[in-house]
Design an enzyme around this catalytic site. Structure first.
Site, PDB file in Angstrom:
ATOM      1  N   GLU A  43      -9.084 -19.624  13.194  1.00  0.00           N
ATOM      2  CA  GLU A  43      -9.589 -20.629  14.119  1.00  0.00           C
ATOM      3  C   GLU A  43     -10.202 -21.745  13.280  1.00  0.00           C
ATOM      4  O   GLU A  43     -10.821 -21.476  12.256  1.00  0.00           O
ATOM      5  CB  GLU A  43     -10.666 -20.070  15.057  1.00  0.00           C
ATOM      6  CG  GLU A  43     -10.161 -19.094  16.092  1.00  0.00           C
ATOM      7  CD  GLU A  43     -10.168 -17.657  15.597  1.00  0.00           C
ATOM      8  OE1 GLU A  43      -9.540 -16.812  16.251  1.00  0.00           O
ATOM      9  OE2 GLU A  43     -10.798 -17.373  14.560  1.00  0.00           O
ATOM     10  N   ASN A  97     -11.809 -30.845  12.765  1.00  0.00           N
ATOM     11  CA  ASN A  97     -11.769 -30.673  11.307  1.00  0.00           C
ATOM     12  C   ASN A  97     -10.387 -31.046  10.767  1.00  0.00           C
ATOM     13  O   ASN A  97      -9.606 -30.195  10.343  1.00  0.00           O
ATOM     14  CB  ASN A  97     -12.151 -29.239  10.926  1.00  0.00           C
ATOM     15  CG  ASN A  97     -12.400 -29.084   9.440  1.00  0.00           C
ATOM     16  OD1 ASN A  97     -12.027 -29.934   8.641  1.00  0.00           O
ATOM     17  ND2 ASN A  97     -13.038 -27.970   9.073  1.00  0.00           N
ATOM     18  N   TYR A 110      -4.108 -26.393   6.411  1.00  0.00           N
ATOM     19  CA  TYR A 110      -3.469 -25.212   6.998  1.00  0.00           C
ATOM     20  C   TYR A 110      -2.035 -25.520   7.426  1.00  0.00           C
ATOM     21  O   TYR A 110      -1.135 -24.710   7.204  1.00  0.00           O
ATOM     22  CB  TYR A 110      -4.281 -24.683   8.182  1.00  0.00           C
ATOM     23  CG  TYR A 110      -5.686 -24.275   7.821  1.00  0.00           C
ATOM     24  CD1 TYR A 110      -5.977 -23.632   6.625  1.00  0.00           C
ATOM     25  CD2 TYR A 110      -6.749 -24.554   8.677  1.00  0.00           C
ATOM     26  CE1 TYR A 110      -7.270 -23.274   6.299  1.00  0.00           C
ATOM     27  CE2 TYR A 110      -8.047 -24.193   8.355  1.00  0.00           C
ATOM     28  CZ  TYR A 110      -8.301 -23.558   7.161  1.00  0.00           C
ATOM     29  OH  TYR A 110      -9.585 -23.204   6.832  1.00  0.00           O
TER      30      TYR A 110
END
Length: 156
Positions: free
Chosen positions: A103, A108, A115
């Site tokens: 998560e 962000n 990611y």
């Protein structure tokens, strides 16, 4: 810089990094609990005895849940976060993990970009997951395929 498994002795440096980077940080005891458990795997990036960052995952094979990724503010922009994620991908694959989840705060953008670059895809949203401030979390997943072209060639 080297990346290695985190040790209890690292917590004197890890806990202040955690506190500086998260509004609801893990405590020393939180880290210690998972460092002592078989299903916890935490890696630390170290340079000249200084912890620059860390990453943690809880393993419930064949899956894992990345819990913490953090880099000391003064060490950001050096690729430490990426190196930690890549090392964790390798380490979890070696432990039989097929899928990783995490998560991340919806706001962000640097973490989401990292990611995504590392093959994670958004699969959902957890409403109001974070506190201080309240914010949604993006749920991301990455499959860790053991297959590559050399293995498939034997099947043709």
């Amino acid at each position: 810089m080297m990346i290695r498994e985190m040790q209890i002795g690292d917590l004197d440096q890890v806990v202040p990094i955690e506190a500086a980077n998260f509004s609801t940080p893990w405590s020393r005891q939180d880290f210690a609990t998972y460092l002592e458990r078989e299903e916890g795997l935490f890696l630390a990036a170290e340079e000249d005895g200084e912890i620059l960052g860390y990453i943690g995952v809880i393993l419930v094979a064949p899956e894992g849940d990345i819990t913490n990724v953090s880099v000391k503010e003064a060490s950001r922009g050096r690729g430490i976060g990426r190196a930690l994620v890549e090392a964790m991908l390798k380490s979890t694959r070696e432990r039989g993990v097929h899928t990783l989840f995490l998560e991340v705060r919806k706001s962000n953008a640097p973490a989401i970009c990292l990611y995504s670059d590392e093959g994670f895809e958004q699969i959902g949203i957890r409403k109001n997951y974070y506190e201080a401030p309240v914010e949604d979390a993006l749920i991301m997943r990455r499959a860790l395929s053991q297959r590559n072209g050399q293995n498939c060639a034997n099947l043709l």
